[in-house]
Design a protein around this motif. Structure first.
Motif, PDB file in Angstrom:
ATOM      1  N   ALA A   1       0.825  -1.207   0.000  1.00 52.09           N
ATOM      2  CA  ALA A   1       0.000   0.000   0.000  1.00 52.09           C
ATOM      3  C   ALA A   1       0.862   1.261   0.000  1.00 52.09           C
ATOM      4  O   ALA A   1       0.589   2.219  -0.739  1.00 52.09           O
ATOM      5  N   SER A   2       1.913   1.272   0.812  1.00 50.21           N
ATOM      6  CA  SER A   2       2.762   2.468   0.880  1.00 50.21           C
ATOM      7  C   SER A   2       3.506   2.689  -0.438  1.00 50.21           C
ATOM      8  O   SER A   2       3.721   3.827  -0.849  1.00 50.21           O
ATOM      9  N   LEU A   3       3.880   1.609  -1.130  1.00 51.04           N
ATOM     10  CA  LEU A   3       4.539   1.738  -2.430  1.00 51.04           C
ATOM     11  C   LEU A   3       3.581   2.279  -3.487  1.00 51.04           C
ATOM     12  O   LEU A   3       4.014   2.896  -4.462  1.00 51.04           O
ATOM     13  N   MET A   4       2.285   2.049  -3.286  1.00 49.25           N
ATOM     14  CA  MET A   4       1.295   2.553  -4.242  1.00 49.25           C
ATOM     15  C   MET A   4       0.833   3.956  -3.877  1.00 49.25           C
ATOM     16  O   MET A   4      -0.054   4.506  -4.517  1.00 49.25           O
ATOM     17  N   GLY A   5       1.441   4.535  -2.832  1.00 50.98           N
ATOM     18  CA  GLY A   5       1.097   5.902  -2.460  1.00 50.98           C
ATOM     19  C   GLY A   5      -0.154   6.016  -1.624  1.00 50.98           C
ATOM     20  O   GLY A   5      -0.700   7.118  -1.465  1.00 50.98           O
ATOM     21  N   ILE A   6      -0.635   4.916  -1.061  1.00 50.41           N
ATOM     22  CA  ILE A   6      -1.818   4.940  -0.196  1.00 50.41           C
ATOM     23  C   ILE A   6      -1.361   5.142   1.251  1.00 50.41           C
ATOM     24  O   ILE A   6      -0.358   4.569   1.679  1.00 50.41           O
ATOM     25  N   ARG A   7      -2.085   5.937   2.007  1.00 52.09           N
ATOM     26  CA  ARG A   7      -1.741   6.175   3.405  1.00 52.09           C
ATOM     27  C   ARG A   7      -1.914   4.893   4.208  1.00 52.09           C
ATOM     28  O   ARG A   7      -2.919   4.192   4.077  1.00 52.09           O
ATOM     29  N   VAL A   8      -0.940   4.588   5.060  1.00 48.01           N
ATOM     30  CA  VAL A   8      -0.917   3.311   5.776  1.00 48.01           C
ATOM     31  C   VAL A   8      -0.840   3.540   7.282  1.00 48.01           C
ATOM     32  O   VAL A   8      -0.104   4.410   7.759  1.00 48.01           O
ATOM     33  N   ILE A   9      -1.623   2.755   8.007  1.00 47.19           N
ATOM     34  CA  ILE A   9      -1.452   2.639   9.466  1.00 47.19           C
ATOM     35  C   ILE A   9      -1.172   1.171   9.741  1.00 47.19           C
ATOM     36  O   ILE A   9      -2.051   0.322   9.608  1.00 47.19           O
ATOM     37  N   HIS A  10       0.073   0.883  10.095  1.00 47.98           N
ATOM     38  CA  HIS A  10       0.450  -0.504  10.370  1.00 47.98           C
ATOM     39  C   HIS A  10       0.295  -0.775  11.858  1.00 47.98           C
ATOM     40  O   HIS A  10       0.732   0.023  12.704  1.00 47.98           O
ATOM     41  N   LEU A  11      -0.303  -1.908  12.191  1.00 48.46           N
ATOM     42  CA  LEU A  11      -0.516  -2.289  13.589  1.00 48.46           C
ATOM     43  C   LEU A  11       0.503  -3.345  13.985  1.00 48.46           C
ATOM     44  O   LEU A  11       0.525  -4.442  13.438  1.00 48.46           O
ATOM     45  N   ALA A  12       1.372  -2.986  14.908  1.00 45.19           N
ATOM     46  CA  ALA A  12       2.369  -3.919  15.439  1.00 45.19           C
ATOM     47  C   ALA A  12       1.905  -4.328  16.825  1.00 45.19           C
ATOM     48  O   ALA A  12       1.909  -3.516  17.756  1.00 45.19           O
ATOM     49  N   GLU A  13       1.494  -5.569  16.964  1.00 42.35           N
ATOM     50  CA  GLU A  13       0.822  -5.995  18.181  1.00 42.35           C
ATOM     51  C   GLU A  13       1.780  -6.411  19.284  1.00 42.35           C
ATOM     52  O   GLU A  13       1.467  -7.242  20.120  1.00 42.35           O
ATOM     53  N   SER A  14       2.968  -5.867  19.292  1.00 37.45           N
ATOM     54  CA  SER A  14       3.927  -6.144  20.361  1.00 37.45           C
ATOM     55  C   SER A  14       4.981  -5.057  20.348  1.00 37.45           C
ATOM     56  O   SER A  14       4.920  -4.122  19.549  1.00 37.45           O
ATOM     57  N   ASP A  15       5.954  -5.189  21.244  1.00 37.64           N
ATOM     58  CA  ASP A  15       7.000  -4.183  21.344  1.00 37.64           C
ATOM     59  C   ASP A  15       8.164  -4.426  20.388  1.00 37.64           C
ATOM     60  O   ASP A  15       9.114  -3.658  20.373  1.00 37.64           O
ATOM     61  N   ASN A  16       8.139  -5.528  19.622  1.00 37.35           N
ATOM     62  CA  ASN A  16       9.277  -5.759  18.721  1.00 37.35           C
ATOM     63  C   ASN A  16       9.309  -4.680  17.646  1.00 37.35           C
ATOM     64  O   ASN A  16       8.291  -4.072  17.311  1.00 37.35           O
ATOM     65  N   ARG A  17      10.490  -4.447  17.120  1.00 38.26           N
ATOM     66  CA  ARG A  17      10.681  -3.340  16.194  1.00 38.26           C
ATOM     67  C   ARG A  17      10.928  -3.838  14.768  1.00 38.26           C
ATOM     68  O   ARG A  17      11.712  -3.256  14.015  1.00 38.26           O
ATOM     69  N   ASP A  18      10.254  -4.909  14.396  1.00 40.57           N
ATOM     70  CA  ASP A  18      10.409  -5.419  13.035  1.00 40.57           C
ATOM     71  C   ASP A  18       9.975  -4.404  11.983  1.00 40.57           C
ATOM     72  O   ASP A  18      10.414  -4.459  10.840  1.00 40.57           O
ATOM     73  N   PHE A  19       9.102  -3.467  12.387  1.00 38.98           N
ATOM     74  CA  PHE A  19       8.646  -2.489  11.407  1.00 38.98           C
ATOM     75  C   PHE A  19       9.798  -1.615  10.910  1.00 38.98           C
ATOM     76  O   PHE A  19       9.715  -1.042   9.822  1.00 38.98           O
ATOM     77  N   VAL A  20      10.885  -1.509  11.696  1.00 40.98           N
ATOM     78  CA  VAL A  20      12.053  -0.762  11.229  1.00 40.98           C
ATOM     79  C   VAL A  20      12.610  -1.396   9.970  1.00 40.98           C
ATOM     80  O   VAL A  20      13.122  -0.707   9.078  1.00 40.98           O
ATOM     81  N   ARG A  21      12.508  -2.707   9.859  1.00 42.61           N
ATOM     82  CA  ARG A  21      13.051  -3.424   8.704  1.00 42.61           C
ATOM     83  C   ARG A  21      12.031  -3.644   7.600  1.00 42.61           C
ATOM     84  O   ARG A  21      12.373  -3.637   6.418  1.00 42.61           O
TER      85      ARG A  21
END
Length: 517
Positions: free
Chosen positions: A245-265
């Motif tokens: 979605a973010s690559l297509m230019g759509i606004r994204v809200i990603h839900l990370a259901e824990s404290d891990n920081r995988d979203f950095v990668r």
């Protein structure tokens, strides 16, 4: 602009999110080398996805699972497996490639890359003796460090693009060219439309949750892609959906259901996409925060609960990073993270030139040696920042870091002058028949600069390692052995200049960005 490679092949035998993260690399190649023909090697399981992606000239679908089973089968010998893989790759092997880029940090990717007929190879490969070979610092980092969650603070999208040599700051996030199946998914979703790929929130949304006036499309099948294309906002707990979605230019809200920081990668890329990291929140509380984000209500002034909201952006160098939406004091742990990221970025970007003692990035050295040296640099800088504060107040210490910029700038300028003086000294002693007085005058200028550096170091404790590294050569500044001595002095000043420039950059960044990771 570089000479346009005519034929480029990218080998990516990783997962679906890694496939999406390869696409900005393809667009960067096309931007820099419009005449190039790009072939993307991917797992055969992604054929349906590939059919929807435009901008790539050709795909090669690799039967990874079948070949991996053969490689692990003890009843099959190496020669038979080699012939089987060679037959499977016959189409690729018939082409002479200008450039092969392997983003697959797995043995099978290196095997494929080593078999291709290529002028230049970037990424993991094997030489004719079967030895592992990686020729780019960022791909060394990918293979040795990136999969260690404790250490990696870079989005894989950046690692792929930097390792391939097609990094252009601030210009790597391109709208994805997708042609969806017009028959699939929901159609006609327009204003106030949300695409949801988060099973844990489905029931809460069905119950209303303040979203009664929104059109909501729920992910259920791969054909839902066309529904996502029609929406304004994507809420997802799935990295593949968030990335796409973010690559297509759509606004994204990603839900990370824990404290891990995988979203950095793996998280959404680009500017002003959100990551909501929460623990133990009720669905109702999460929905309330989501509605504030969607409705553009400022959350920077609200009290954070059990959740942390991060915003994606491109930093000053064009790398993807995530900053907290709430103003927060930087903890000691976050300070270390920020410095760690900055040091790796500078080191891998090769802005620290020859002469710097951190030569652990040379090919063949083990990953643990690099990490130990990087950790030593991180600790040195962090201890300097915190030195005046017994309570460990990182926020105040970071603000105070600005006072260290001036002496670092002075050291950098002195070291630069020292380089010039040392080169003049070298030129003097290299010419036969030079008068001894000329040599002594040149040597005197070096000693004057040395004295200024020594005086500066006496006033600032944090300069002592730099001063010590320089002064170790001072007593050897005598007339005999002049030529090798001049070379040593140049090296020493280059070392000082590199370290001073680097420290100045780090300290400036800390003083300006106390809330960054």
């Amino acid at each position: 602009m570089r000479n346009d490679p005519e034929q480029i092949v990218i080998v990516n035998l990783l997962g679906l999110k890694e496939l999406y993260m390869t696409l900005p690399l393809v667009y960067s190649i096309k931007s820099e080398s419009p005449r190039s023909q790009v072939t993307l090697v991917i797992n055969s399981g992604y054929k349906n996805i590939a059919e929807m992606i435009k901008g790539i000239d050709s795909f090669f679908f690799f039967e990874k699972d079948e070949i991996s089973k053969r490689l692990d089968d003890p009843s099959l010998n190496l020669i038979d497996n080699y012939r089987f893989i060679k037959d499977h790759l016959s189409t690729l092997l018939s082409v002479k490639y200008d450039l092969v880029i392997n983003v697959t940090n797995k043995r099978i990717g290196g095997i494929i890359t080593s078999m291709l007929n290529a002028h230049t190879v970037k990424g993991l490969t094997f030489d004719e003796y079967g030895h592992k070979w990686i020729d780019e610092p960022w791909f060394n980092y990918l293979n040795d460090v990136a999969y260690e969650s404790e250490y990696n603070l870079f989005h894989y999208m950046d690692i792929f693009t930097c390792g391939a040599g097609f990094f252009t700051a601030g210009q790597r996030i391109f709208p994805l060219d997708i042609s969806p199946d017009e028959k699939g998914g929901s159609q006609g979703i327009k204003n106030k439309s949300i695409f949801l790929d988060c099973p844990s929130l489905n029931n809460a949304l069905k119950a209303g949750g303040g979203f009664n006036d929104y059109n909501i499309a729920v992910f259920n099948t791969p054909d839902s892609l066309s529904a996502m294309l029609s929406c304004e906002v994507v809420i997802s707990s799935n990295f593949e959906t968030s990335l796409l979605a973010s690559l297509m230019g759509i606004r994204v809200i990603h839900l990370a259901e824990s404290d891990n920081r995988d979203f950095v990668r793996y998280g959404p890329c680009g500017e002003r996409n959100f990551v909501l990291s929460y623990n133990g929140n009720s669905p109702e509380s999460t929905l309330n925060l989501l509605k504030k984000i969607i409705d553009n209500v400022s959350i920077s002034d609200t009290e954070p609960g059990n959740e942390t909201v991060w915003i994606s952006r491109l930093d000053s160098d064009g790398f993807i990073e995530y900053v907290p939406a709430h103003p927060v004091s930087m903890s000691v742990k976050e300070l270390y993270r920020w410095i760690y990221r900055a040091i790796w970025k500078n080191t891998l970007g090769r802005r620290i030139r020859a002469g710097d003692p951190r030569r652990f990035l040379s090919i063949g050295e083990k990953y643990i040696d690099r990490v130990v040296d990087i950790d030593r640099e991180v600790q040195y800088i962090a201890e300097h920042v915190l030195a005046k504060y017994t309570d460990g107040s990182v926020k105040e210490a970071v603000k105070d870091a600005g006072s260290s910029i001036e002496p670092m700038e002075k050291l950098k300028n002195l070291a630069f002058s020292g380089q010039k003086a040392a080169r003049d000294f070298l030129a003097t002693v290299s010419i036969p028949g030079r008068e001894l007085n000329e040599i002594k005058n040149s040597r005197k200028r070096i000693k004057e600069i040395d004295d200024a550096i020594y005086s500066l170091g006496q006033g600032y404790d944090f300069l002592s390692p730099l001063v010590a590294s320089f002064r170790s050569a001072r007593d050897d500044l005598h007339v005999r052995n002049l030529f090798p001595l001049a070379k040593t002095v140049i090296f020493t000043f280059e070392d000082l200049f590199s370290r001073a420039s680097f420290m100045s950059e780090i300290i400036k960044g800390l003083s300006k960005n106390p809330g960054r990771i």
